[in-house]
Design a protein around this motif. Structure first.
Motif, short mmCIF file in Angstrom:
data_model
loop_
_atom_site.label_atom_id
_atom_site.label_comp_id
_atom_site.label_asym_id
_atom_site.label_seq_id
_atom_site.Cartn_x
_atom_site.Cartn_y
_atom_site.Cartn_z
N ALA A 1 0.82 -1.21 0.00
CA ALA A 1 0.00 0.00 0.00
C ALA A 1 0.85 1.26 0.00
CB ALA A 1 -0.93 0.00 1.21
N LEU A 2 2.06 1.17 0.57
CA LEU A 2 2.97 2.31 0.59
C LEU A 2 3.78 2.43 -0.69
CD1 LEU A 2 4.32 2.04 4.25
CD2 LEU A 2 2.70 3.73 3.36
N GLY A 3 3.69 1.42 -1.58
CA GLY A 3 4.40 1.48 -2.85
C GLY A 3 5.52 0.47 -3.00
N VAL A 4 5.68 -0.43 -2.03
CA VAL A 4 6.73 -1.46 -2.11
C VAL A 4 6.17 -2.60 -2.96
CG1 VAL A 4 8.31 -2.94 -0.81
CG2 VAL A 4 7.53 -0.78 0.18
N GLN A 5 6.24 -2.43 -4.27
CA GLN A 5 5.59 -3.38 -5.18
C GLN A 5 6.27 -4.74 -5.18
OE1 GLN A 5 5.55 -1.28 -8.96
NE2 GLN A 5 3.60 -0.30 -8.48
N TRP A 6 7.54 -4.80 -4.76
CA TRP A 6 8.25 -6.07 -4.79
C TRP A 6 7.98 -6.92 -3.54
CZ3 TRP A 6 10.52 -1.36 -3.79
CH2 TRP A 6 11.23 -1.22 -2.60
N ALA A 7 7.19 -6.41 -2.59
CA ALA A 7 6.85 -7.20 -1.39
C ALA A 7 5.74 -8.17 -1.76
CB ALA A 7 6.40 -6.27 -0.27
N ARG A 8 6.09 -9.44 -1.87
CA ARG A 8 5.15 -10.47 -2.34
C ARG A 8 4.62 -11.30 -1.18
NH1 ARG A 8 3.92 -8.24 -7.03
NH2 ARG A 8 5.76 -7.84 -8.32
N GLY A 9 3.46 -11.91 -1.41
CA GLY A 9 2.90 -12.82 -0.42
C GLY A 9 2.27 -12.09 0.74
N ASN A 10 1.90 -12.87 1.76
CA ASN A 10 1.18 -12.32 2.90
C ASN A 10 2.04 -12.25 4.16
OD1 ASN A 10 -1.25 -12.10 1.41
ND2 ASN A 10 -1.63 -14.30 1.72
N GLY A 11 3.32 -12.53 4.04
CA GLY A 11 4.18 -12.55 5.22
C GLY A 11 4.73 -11.17 5.54
N THR A 12 5.96 -11.15 6.05
CA THR A 12 6.62 -9.89 6.37
C THR A 12 7.70 -9.60 5.34
OG1 THR A 12 8.11 -11.08 7.88
CG2 THR A 12 6.15 -10.05 8.84
N ALA A 13 8.29 -8.45 5.48
CA ALA A 13 9.15 -7.90 4.43
C ALA A 13 10.38 -8.76 4.15
CB ALA A 13 9.59 -6.51 4.83
N GLN A 14 10.72 -8.86 2.88
CA GLN A 14 12.00 -9.40 2.42
C GLN A 14 12.60 -8.37 1.46
OE1 GLN A 14 13.38 -12.25 3.55
NE2 GLN A 14 11.60 -12.61 4.86
N ASP A 15 13.89 -8.11 1.61
CA ASP A 15 14.58 -7.14 0.75
C ASP A 15 13.92 -5.75 0.80
OD1 ASP A 15 16.43 -9.05 -0.11
OD2 ASP A 15 15.04 -9.79 -1.62
N VAL A 16 13.53 -5.35 2.01
CA VAL A 16 13.01 -4.00 2.21
C VAL A 16 13.84 -3.37 3.34
CG1 VAL A 16 11.03 -2.54 2.73
CG2 VAL A 16 10.69 -4.72 1.55
N TYR A 17 14.51 -2.30 3.02
CA TYR A 17 15.36 -1.62 4.00
C TYR A 17 14.78 -0.23 4.24
CZ TYR A 17 19.66 -0.53 6.51
OH TYR A 17 20.58 -0.20 7.49
N VAL A 18 14.62 0.14 5.51
CA VAL A 18 14.01 1.43 5.85
C VAL A 18 15.03 2.33 6.54
CG1 VAL A 18 13.09 0.54 8.04
CG2 VAL A 18 12.09 2.60 7.02
N THR A 19 15.06 3.58 6.13
CA THR A 19 15.89 4.60 6.76
C THR A 19 14.97 5.71 7.25
OG1 THR A 19 17.58 4.13 5.09
CG2 THR A 19 17.95 6.02 6.53
N ARG A 20 15.11 6.07 8.51
CA ARG A 20 14.25 7.11 9.09
C ARG A 20 15.12 8.34 9.40
NH1 ARG A 20 9.93 7.00 13.73
NH2 ARG A 20 10.31 8.93 14.86
N TYR A 21 14.66 9.51 8.91
CA TYR A 21 15.32 10.77 9.20
C TYR A 21 14.32 11.72 9.87
CZ TYR A 21 19.20 9.51 6.10
OH TYR A 21 20.27 8.89 5.52
N HIS A 22 14.86 12.52 10.77
CA HIS A 22 14.08 13.59 11.40
C HIS A 22 14.76 14.90 11.05
CE1 HIS A 22 12.44 15.38 15.47
NE2 HIS A 22 12.17 16.15 14.43
N ALA A 23 14.06 15.76 10.35
CA ALA A 23 14.61 17.06 9.95
C ALA A 23 13.97 18.17 10.77
CB ALA A 23 14.35 17.31 8.46
N GLN A 24 14.76 19.19 11.05
CA GLN A 24 14.25 20.37 11.76
C GLN A 24 14.92 21.61 11.17
OE1 GLN A 24 15.31 21.69 16.00
NE2 GLN A 24 13.31 20.70 16.28
N TYR A 25 14.10 22.62 10.86
CA TYR A 25 14.65 23.85 10.27
C TYR A 25 13.61 24.95 10.34
CZ TYR A 25 12.24 21.31 6.54
OH TYR A 25 11.34 20.56 5.82
#
Length: 415
Positions: free
Chosen positions: A310-334
């Motif tokens: 639903a977020l756009g990870v089209q290569w996530a197949r099946g009904n399980g949990t993620a494979q080959d999905v790496y997430v990076t989280r940034y917090h910006a302030q300005y």
């Protein structure tokens, strides 16, 4: 989930209808990058009447209807919880009868088509201002316009004439994006469809397109700010960590021992620590980078593949949990005068894991009569002093006040 305070940065800006006063108080942007394909989900806790909601976001291309959708806000919130900085705790065992310490993770909370006559009238009004309406869509609770403009004053005049109230300084920022050949995605709430919806909350909007450029426009988002802004960016990739190419991203301090009383004041601790990390000049801080197939510890359950798709990870197949999905989280302030360039990213093969993680060691709360116990008490007092010094370094809080809070929360033997 860690709730950051006063977050308000966004990819675009809000434009108020009539005299509504709009401030985007928090925003989360999920950016999935796969080759040249970008899928961007924009979520914010807009506060105000639906009739006053509208926003404009620069896009590199004219978007088709099938490239625009809405997403369940709970999915974005789940990703936020999964990647949030977290506390973990250990409970010291009886030093006179040592046992293996067990770790337990703690998560601390943080559109309707118009009639042809109306459509042609809108088109003619736009053309008179040098604005071309490239597309017009109904998407969930929103009405969408895709605009192309020749001049920023014509675009702002057209939007103002249609009942939008632009933030001060909009023309100058719009001009830069027009010069760069960008189009403009304009969304507002269709009140009739909104009233019929199951939920009165405004769902996150998602756009998808192909472009060699891997960037997020942040300059328009500053125009709604009455103070320093914050935004959370979640970047998902097949390969590995996504890095900021045009700013030096700092890493959140991590893996240090802190006093146990911080559990009760974690939001204040996080806010103070983040402020010390980012500094007064504005910037961006990495808070999490991890393979989504596993976590250690998990602040929330991993996202199922259905939510990732639903977020756009089209290569996530099946009904399980993620494979080959790496997430990076940034917090910006300005603030308005800081970070004058839009964010540019690059995808890397770096799969080294990182998380903002803070460790609490609860002293043993029991009678210690052996020699090992007496040594343990002395060592624990020393450790508590070191924790106070480290916490002061992280937050800027005074060592004296920290020690006072430690004495209130540890057994008498360690005071």
């Amino acid at each position: 989930m860690l709730a950051t305070s006063q977050a308000s940065a966004f990819c675009g800006f809000y434009v108020a209808m009539a005299d509504g006063s709009l401030y985007n108080q928090s925003s989360k942007v999920v950016f999935v990058r796969d080759g040249n394909r970008s899928t961007i989900t924009m979520s914010s806790d807009y506060r105000g009447a639906p009739s006053d909601f509208a926003m404009i976001v620069p896009t590199p291309k004219v978007l088709r209807r099938d490239q625009i959708s809405t997403v369940d806000a709970k999915i974005v919130d789940h990703l936020d919880s999964y990647t949030a900085p977290r506390l973990v705790e250990y409970f010291d065992s009886d030093p006179c009868a040592p046992e293996i310490m067990m770790e337990a993770p703690i998560v601390v909370e943080e559109a309707a088509p118009r009639g042809n006559a109306r459509k042609q009238s809108l088109q003619s009004r736009a053309r008179a201002k040098g604005v071309t309406i490239k597309a017009q869509y109904a998407v969930g609770q929103y009405d969408i316009l895709i605009l192309k403009a020749k001049e920023s004053d014509g675009l702002s005049t057209f939007l103002t004439g249609e009942g939008y109230k632009l933030p001060k300084g909009a023309e100058l920022v719009l001009a830069d994006y027009i010069d760069a050949g960008m189009k403009f995605f304009v969304a507002k709430v269709n009140l009739s469809r909104h009233a019929k919806g199951k939920s009165q909350d405004l769902p996150p909007l998602q756009i998808a397109f192909r472009s060699k450029s891997f960037m997020l426009p942040i300059q328009l988002g500053k125009l709604n700010a009455d103070k320093a802004q914050d935004a959370l960016f979640f970047l998902l990739s097949r390969k590995g960590r996504i890095e900021v190419a045009n700013y030096r991203a700092k890493a959140l301090p991590t893996d240090g021992n802190i006093p146990t009383f911080v559990e009760k004041v974690f939001p204040q601790f996080y806010t103070a620590m983040f402020a010390k990390t980012v500094g007064g000049g504005g910037g961006i801080v990495m808070e999490y980078a991890w393979d989504m197939a596993w976590c250690d510890p998990c602040a929330a359950d991993p996202l199922p593949n259905a939510d990732l798709r639903a977020l756009g990870v089209q290569w996530a197949r099946g009904n399980g949990t993620a494979q080959d999905v790496y997430v990076t989280r940034y917090h910006a302030q300005y603030s308005k005068g800081q970070m004058q360039k839009d964010l540019v990213f690059r995808e890397t093969n770096n799969r080294q894991n990182f998380q903002g993680r803070y460790v609490m060691n609860h002293p043993y709360d029991g009678k210690v009569a052996c020699q090992a116990g007496r040594e343990y008490v002395r060592a624990t007092k020393k450790r508590l002093g070191q924790e106070a010094q480290y916490l002061s370094k992280l937050t800027g809080w005074s060592v004296g006040s920290i020690n006072q809070n430690i004495r209130k929360t540890v057994p008498a033997a360690y005071r």
